[in-house]
Design an enzyme around this catalytic site. Structure first.
Site, PDB file in Angstrom:
ATOM      1  N   GLU A 151      10.517  27.432  38.239  1.00 56.87           N
ATOM      2  CA  GLU A 151      10.395  28.479  39.253  1.00 56.87           C
ATOM      3  C   GLU A 151       9.265  28.141  40.204  1.00 56.87           C
ATOM      4  OE1 GLU A 151       8.755  31.852  37.440  1.00 56.87           O
ATOM      5  OE2 GLU A 151       8.611  33.027  39.288  1.00 56.87           O
ATOM      6  N   ASP A 155       7.365  31.411  34.746  1.00 52.72           N
ATOM      7  CA  ASP A 155       6.114  32.042  34.327  1.00 52.72           C
ATOM      8  C   ASP A 155       6.381  33.026  33.201  1.00 52.72           C
ATOM      9  OD1 ASP A 155       4.661  32.164  37.677  1.00 52.72           O
ATOM     10  OD2 ASP A 155       4.755  30.608  36.115  1.00 52.72           O
ATOM     11  N   ASP A 196       5.430  35.909  33.075  1.00 54.25           N
ATOM     12  CA  ASP A 196       5.304  37.321  33.495  1.00 54.25           C
ATOM     13  C   ASP A 196       6.681  37.915  33.779  1.00 54.25           C
ATOM     14  OD1 ASP A 196       4.332  36.272  36.849  1.00 54.25           O
ATOM     15  OD2 ASP A 196       6.224  36.213  35.740  1.00 54.25           O
ATOM     16  N   ASP A 203       8.189  38.678  36.558  1.00 55.51           N
ATOM     17  CA  ASP A 203       9.006  37.944  37.543  1.00 55.51           C
ATOM     18  C   ASP A 203       9.663  36.733  36.897  1.00 55.51           C
ATOM     19  OD1 ASP A 203       7.137  38.493  40.639  1.00 55.51           O
ATOM     20  OD2 ASP A 203       8.688  39.595  39.556  1.00 55.51           O
TER      21      ASP A 203
END
Ligand code: 28F
Length: 646
Positions: free
Chosen positions: A436, A509, A511, A513
């Site tokens: 990403e 990641d 997180d 997102d």
């Protein structure tokens, strides 16, 4: 030990019919699978379907309005209806009551003579006698002609003649009750009936027989009971299918039509905003999964009437091609239920309806009533046509895109510009990291081992394939890049043997997102390259969450549990510096290699989809807006795989 006394009966009847009964029961016990499909859970449930179908026949004939099914503690079952009660009169030919003949002769109680339809059970009306033969005991209670009549059987053998037990009390209605205990010697795998299986089937039967009330009581679990009754019949069925979706138009379209010589047709339908079509077809309450004549008639009529209307109203230009069946059926929820006297079931699982005469009846009546519906409801009609036009336009656009892709890199196999390929051409050794964002992509390209690790950085959001039809999906640049990098095609043309990498590793990641992007990629892969997941080629990279600096040493830990353990092990008591990695981009190439890409140290989660159906439901649920179920899915469906390469 004397020989077993033959079942006592008057001499004159110990004749052909008794022999026939014995042979029948023997045949069933010898090869139960021939009659109920299997002696596993499905066959066990067939016993219930057979008996309940006889009550449903009585409802179809117009005499039964309520059926009560009770599962008792001992896993025996009682089925009770408020019909006319099985006939109790002596049948000269057999010297026995009609009820006993029905309960002991294979395929007895066949068609109701003349009028009415017979719902044939899952295996097409093997009848109550099979249930009797495969039950350790079976007790019958008939309320009729002012009395209660009872008879008990054991493994199909009557323990006495049908007996007049008592007078009917005032207000006590007529009907038939059959209680039975599946034979443990036959059903060796399990005697456990599934409440969910029973209630799902009874709900479907209630939808298919409007107004009929079916109650299920489970005495094995306190207070577990359900009751289904739908005055709207299959209209309510369609509304139920569309409950979790948003309809394109307000009214559920419905018609019912009977043609004496052919049979009875009912159709209900309503479009929703989704992309799946859910068209269920039934013949005599049997779910005709393989379709058949009624479905072909329906499809022909749908296509003809919708196109005619669209053109007539100028919504489809002269020069524009017809809307295809797929365009029209996108988002369609429909139930087609036909009833005919002599249904012919064909196909692999005997769930395809033959009876070509029914095609014409379904086609002509759907044409007529759908055209009327569209004329009478122009606003709804317009919404329906627009939905199909949208699908057609997306299809045409995608065809263009597909041609571009075909002409573009897929064919000439030039790879997407952003792909930093690995030098090895051996898929077994090669890995593709889908990363990403460009910064992470940059450090991955620098940190990787280039002879067997390829990097494909993806920018921004992947399209949510769950909410777009395949056509739009294929025109998304990121999606195209994944397709051409993996190099094994997509959808029907996908061939996992062509995959250029045997590991496709999603690195995002840690997180929200990141997990969003990861889920979108997983959804895309699951929907369009399920074989890649099934082959075990899809993995999730596990970047570290924290970096502990203690003295001159760095420690990378991957979750909170490890963090605690490491701090305790180092008995750092406060003089350790703990850094939280916000994203992959924060790691320099070397750290990224060390912690997340080096086969010697990394941890990969292999994505395994246990069952497509489960995942299918999960993906549908996942692509809703709740992040929680998404996290649970990843945990549940991804196995920790340490140093797989070792
Ligand atoms: C718990 C299971 O089996 N109910 C049934 C009837 C009613 C009739 C019937 C059955 C006629 C000629 C076949 C009564 N009065 N529940 C049930 N309810 N069978 S099974 O007749 C047998 C058929 O052969 C019935 C007038 N006509 C039919």
């Amino acid at each position: 030990m004397g020989t077993k006394a033959a079942p006592k009966r008057s001499k004159s009847t110990y004749d052909a019919s008794s022999i026939q009964v014995l042979e029948g029961l023997e045949a069933v016990k010898r090869r139960p699978g021939m009659y109920i499909g299997s002696t596993g859970p499905r066959g066990l449930h067939h016993l219930v379907w057979e008996i309940v179908d006889n009550s449903i026949d009585e409802a179809l004939a117009g005499y039964c309005s309520e059926i009560l099914v009770t599962v008792h503690e001992d896993n025996s079952v009682s089925v009770r209806d408020d019909g006319r009660g099985m006939p109790v009169g002596k049948m000269e030919k057999y010297g026995k009551s009609a009820a006993e003949v029905i309960m002991t002769t294979l395929h007895a109680g066949g068609k109701f003579d003349g009028q009415g339809y017979k719902v044939s059970g899952g295996l097409h009306g093997v009848g109550a006698s099979v249930v009797n033969a495969l039950s350790e005991w079976l007790e019958m209670e008939i309320r009729r002609e002012g009395h209660v009549w009872t008879q008990r059987y054991e493994r199909g053998f009557p323990k006495g003649d049908l007996a007049k037990a008592r007078k009917l009390k005032r207000g006590e209605g007529t009907g038939t009750q059959i209680s039975f205990m599946p034979d443990p010697e036959v059903f060796t795998e399990t005697l456990e009936l599934s409440f969910d299986t029973l209630s799902r089937r009874f709900r479907e039967s209630a939808f298919l027989n409007k107004g009929l009330k079916i109650r299920l009581i489970d005495e094995r679990e306190e207070g577990r009971e359900v009751a289904y009754q739908y005055e709207g019949g299959i209209r309510d069925f369609v509304a139920h299918i569309n409950e979790a979706k948003d309809p394109v138009h307000k009214t559920v379209f419905y018609f019912q039509r009977e043609d004496e010589g052919v049979g009875d047709v009912e159709v209900a339908m309503q479009w929703n905003n989704g992309f799946q079509d859910s068209v269920f077809t039934f013949a005599n309450n049997i779910n005709t999964h393989e379709g058949g004549a009624h479905l072909s008639g329906f499809r022909a009529a749908l296509s003809r009437t919708i196109n005619a209307y669209a053109r007539h109203k100028g919504l489809l230009k002269e020069k524009e091609e017809n809307l295809t069946g797929d365009d029209i059926r996108e988002g369609l929820a429909a139930v087609i239920s036909v009833k005919l006297r002599d249904p012919q079931f064909e196909g692999q699982t005997k769930t395809k309806l033959g009876n070509t005469e029914i095609k014409g009846l379904v086609e002509s009546s759907t044409n007529r009533f759908l055209a009327e519906f569209l004329e009478e409801r122009p606003a709804e009609a317009k919404a329906i046509i627009n939905k199909a036009l949208q699908a057609a336009r997306a299809r045409q656009a995608a065809r263009k895109v597909r041609d571009t892709i075909r002409k573009g890199y897929l064919e000439s196999s030039t790879l997407p510009g952003k792909l930093a390929d690995c030098s090895s051409k051996d898929p077994a050794r090669s890995e593709l990291y889908i990363v990403e964002g460009d910064s992470a992509g940059g450090s991955a390209k620098q940190g990787r081992e280039r002879n067997f690790q390829a990097i494909l950085p993806l920018r921004g959001k992947i399209l949510n394939v769950e909410k777009a039809n395949i056509n739009k999906v294929l025109s998304n640049v990121e999606i195209q890049a994944m397709i051409s990098a993996i190099g094994a095609g997509v959808g029907e043309t996908f061939d996992v043997a062509q995959a250029r990498y045997n590991k496709v590793i999603i690195m995002t990641d840690a997180d929200v997102d990141g997990s969003n992007i990861r889920t979108l990629i997983l959804t895309f892969l699951f929907r369009n390259m399920p074989e890649l997941i099934e082959a075990g080629y899809v993995y999730i990279a596990q970047p570290p969450l924290y970096k502990i600096t203690h003295g001159r040493k760095d420690y990378y830990v991957y979750n909170d549990r490890e963090l605690q353990e490491t701090l305790t092990r180092l008995n750092a008591n406060g003089n350790a510096n703990i850094g939280r990695f916000k994203g992959l981009g924060e790691m320099n190439p070397n750290q990224l290699w060390e912690t997340t890409m080096d086969p010697q140290n990394r941890t990969l989660l292999q994505v395994t989809v246990e069952s497509a159906a489960v995942a299918d439901e999960l993906f549908t649920q996942l692509m809703g807006d709740k992040v929680e179920p998404r996290k649970a899915f990843i945990e549940e469906n991804a196995r920790e795989v340490k140093n797989l390469d070792a």
